[in-house]
Write a protein that holds these residues in place. Structure first.
Motif, mmCIF file in Angstrom:
data_model
loop_
_atom_site.group_PDB
_atom_site.id
_atom_site.type_symbol
_atom_site.label_atom_id
_atom_site.label_comp_id
_atom_site.label_asym_id
_atom_site.label_seq_id
_atom_site.Cartn_x
_atom_site.Cartn_y
_atom_site.Cartn_z
ATOM 1 N N PHE A 104 32.046 46.273 45.273
ATOM 2 C CA PHE A 104 33.051 45.642 44.405
ATOM 3 C C PHE A 104 34.389 46.376 44.498
ATOM 4 O O PHE A 104 35.453 45.750 44.572
ATOM 5 N N GLN A 105 34.332 47.709 44.500
ATOM 6 C CA GLN A 105 35.558 48.498 44.611
ATOM 7 C C GLN A 105 36.250 48.255 45.947
ATOM 8 O O GLN A 105 37.483 48.168 46.026
ATOM 9 N N ARG A 106 35.453 48.112 47.000
ATOM 10 C CA ARG A 106 36.031 47.850 48.331
ATOM 11 C C ARG A 106 36.666 46.459 48.370
ATOM 12 O O ARG A 106 37.726 46.270 48.986
ATOM 13 N N LEU A 107 36.061 45.490 47.708
ATOM 14 C CA LEU A 107 36.643 44.147 47.636
ATOM 15 C C LEU A 107 37.987 44.177 46.896
ATOM 16 O O LEU A 107 38.941 43.498 47.291
ATOM 17 N N LEU A 108 38.049 44.957 45.826
ATOM 18 C CA LEU A 108 39.311 45.098 45.093
ATOM 19 C C LEU A 108 40.380 45.754 45.959
ATOM 20 O O LEU A 108 41.539 45.331 45.966
ATOM 21 N N LEU A 109 39.974 46.766 46.694
ATOM 22 C CA LEU A 109 40.929 47.490 47.533
ATOM 23 C C LEU A 109 41.507 46.605 48.628
ATOM 24 O O LEU A 109 42.721 46.581 48.860
ATOM 25 N N THR A 110 40.641 45.851 49.303
ATOM 26 C CA THR A 110 41.094 45.036 50.439
ATOM 27 C C THR A 110 41.848 43.782 50.015
ATOM 28 O O THR A 110 42.381 43.074 50.867
ATOM 29 N N SER A 111 41.873 43.490 48.716
ATOM 30 C CA SER A 111 42.626 42.318 48.242
ATOM 31 C C SER A 111 43.755 42.723 47.304
ATOM 32 O O SER A 111 44.306 41.874 46.600
ATOM 33 N N ASP A 112 44.106 44.013 47.298
ATOM 34 C CA ASP A 112 45.171 44.484 46.426
ATOM 35 C C ASP A 112 46.473 43.754 46.750
ATOM 36 O O ASP A 112 46.933 43.778 47.892
ATOM 37 N N PRO A 113 47.095 43.076 45.788
ATOM 38 C CA PRO A 113 48.287 42.260 46.084
ATOM 39 C C PRO A 113 49.477 43.071 46.562
ATOM 40 O O PRO A 113 50.247 42.602 47.404
ATOM 41 N N VAL A 114 49.654 44.295 46.056
ATOM 42 C CA VAL A 114 50.789 45.118 46.488
ATOM 43 C C VAL A 114 50.658 45.472 47.965
ATOM 44 O O VAL A 114 51.590 45.323 48.759
#
Length: 357
Positions: free
Chosen positions: A320-330
């Motif tokens: 889940f953390q990796r999914l958040l990282l790879t989709s970070d909008p900034v």
């Protein structure tokens, strides 16, 4: 479950709106933000429960207020449940895979365009087309028709032991692979088969070559290519012209291959396509489920290579953390290049069915 931001609209006055930002790559995973990751056996009841929870959360959303330069800017969120494949839609509507999720027709009745649906009900048509799966399922339908064309009396139901059909299928698949490099219905080591989005897109883009190989009608296959391009593009559709184009295509299919009923997917496109386009608040191509489907590959990769293995909880947390990282909008928007205008890549006949801005 995931969320993809599509556009940011500003209210200039009571009757005037302006698009401040638009996601030019809505099918990309770069902005596909995870909402929830569940490690449970998939079932129809689980799907319905989770969707109901999301709907409740959408109803309870509150506007966000931002104070800037002495002004208060209020941001309202409008969410659309659209990144769903056919199986999820069938679970929600409690229909089976062989029937239309809108009108419930199945079998030979799918060729019939008459229906008693209330097409003014926007909520019923809000799910969109599932554009990626439209490509794949339509390709598979036309291939099944092609395999049966040389039968003395072509028919829908054919025994698996029919040697003539099996031989023609093998010949067509081999020729498509030789001339276009496409692998059709080949099993993959990881499960499933080779009929994916890229294969089906090239299949219809090379419709002339496919017609030479399969003997399918060129006019029909070209029209299906145009329709599939339209429902996958990011431009607004001219609904009235599009509906006429769909109906003409449906009649052409039935006149040529009426002995093989429309699939539920093709029925949805040709019969209900106009209503879906009419009630879509954004271009239907922006509601593709492709980003979420691609995320499934990311999850498998992250579980294998980028997560701890000593605990199921730790494993899912890392994914889940990796999914958040790879989709970070900034991060994602920092290096994103503007794509070409979708109108520049549309075939000439397709441009006649969209609204030019």
């Amino acid at each position: 479950m995931a969320l993809v931001p599509l556009q940011l609209i500003g209210r200039i006055s009571e009757h005037e709106r302006d698009i401040f930002w638009k996601n030019d790559l809505p099918s990309s995973v770069s902005l596909c933000r995870p909402i929830k990751l569940i490690f449970l056996k998939e079932s129809a009841q689980l799907t319905r429960n989770e969707v109901e929870k999301v709907r409740d959360q959408i109803k309870n959303l509150r506007p966000t207020e931002i104070l800037q330069d002495g002004r208060t800017i209020t941001v309202y969120s409008s969410l659309i449940l659209s990144m769903m494949d056919t199986k999820v839609v069938n679970d929600l509507t409690e229909t089976n895979s062989q029937s239309c999720s809108f009108c419930g027709k199945s079998g030979k009745n799918l060729n019939d365009a008459t229906n008693d649906l209330n097409e003014t009900n926007a909520e019923k048509f809000s799910r969109g087309f599932s554009p990626l799966h439209c490509y794949i399922r339509t390709m598979e339908l036309f291939l099944k028709v092609a395999y049966r064309l040389e039968m003395e009396k072509p028919t829908w139901r054919v025994a698996k032991s029919n040697e003539a059909v099996r031989q023609r299928e093998a010949t067509i698949r081999a020729e498509i692979k030789r001339r276009l490099g496409l692998r059709i219905s080949e099993p993959l080591p990881s499960g499933g088969n080779s009929n994916d989005g890229n294969t089906s897109r090239k299949f219809f883009k090379e419709w002339r070559t496919i017609c030479e190989i399969t003997g399918l009608n060129e006019d029909l296959l070209e029209r299906m290519y145009i329709i599939l391009v339209i429902i996958n593009c990011k431009s607004d559709i001219n609904v009235e012209v599009f509906q006429n184009y769909l109906e003409t295509t449906r009649k052409l299919y039935i006149s040529l291959y009426g002995w093989y009923p429309l699939s539920p997917t093709l029925h949805k496109i040709l019969v209900h396509g106009g209503a879906i386009a009419k009630h879509s608040t954004v271009p239907v191509g922006m509601l593709s489920e492709e980003a979420l489907e691609t995320r499934n590959k990311s999850i498998r990769k992250f579980r294998e290579f980028h997560s701890r293995k000593f605990s199921r909880t730790a494993n899912i947390e890392d994914v889940f953390q990796r999914l958040l990282l790879t989709s970070d909008p900034v991060i994602s928007l920092m290096n994103r290049k503007n794509s070409d205008s979708p109108l520049n890549s549309l075939p000439a006949k397709a441009q006649e069915l969209v609204i030019l801005n």
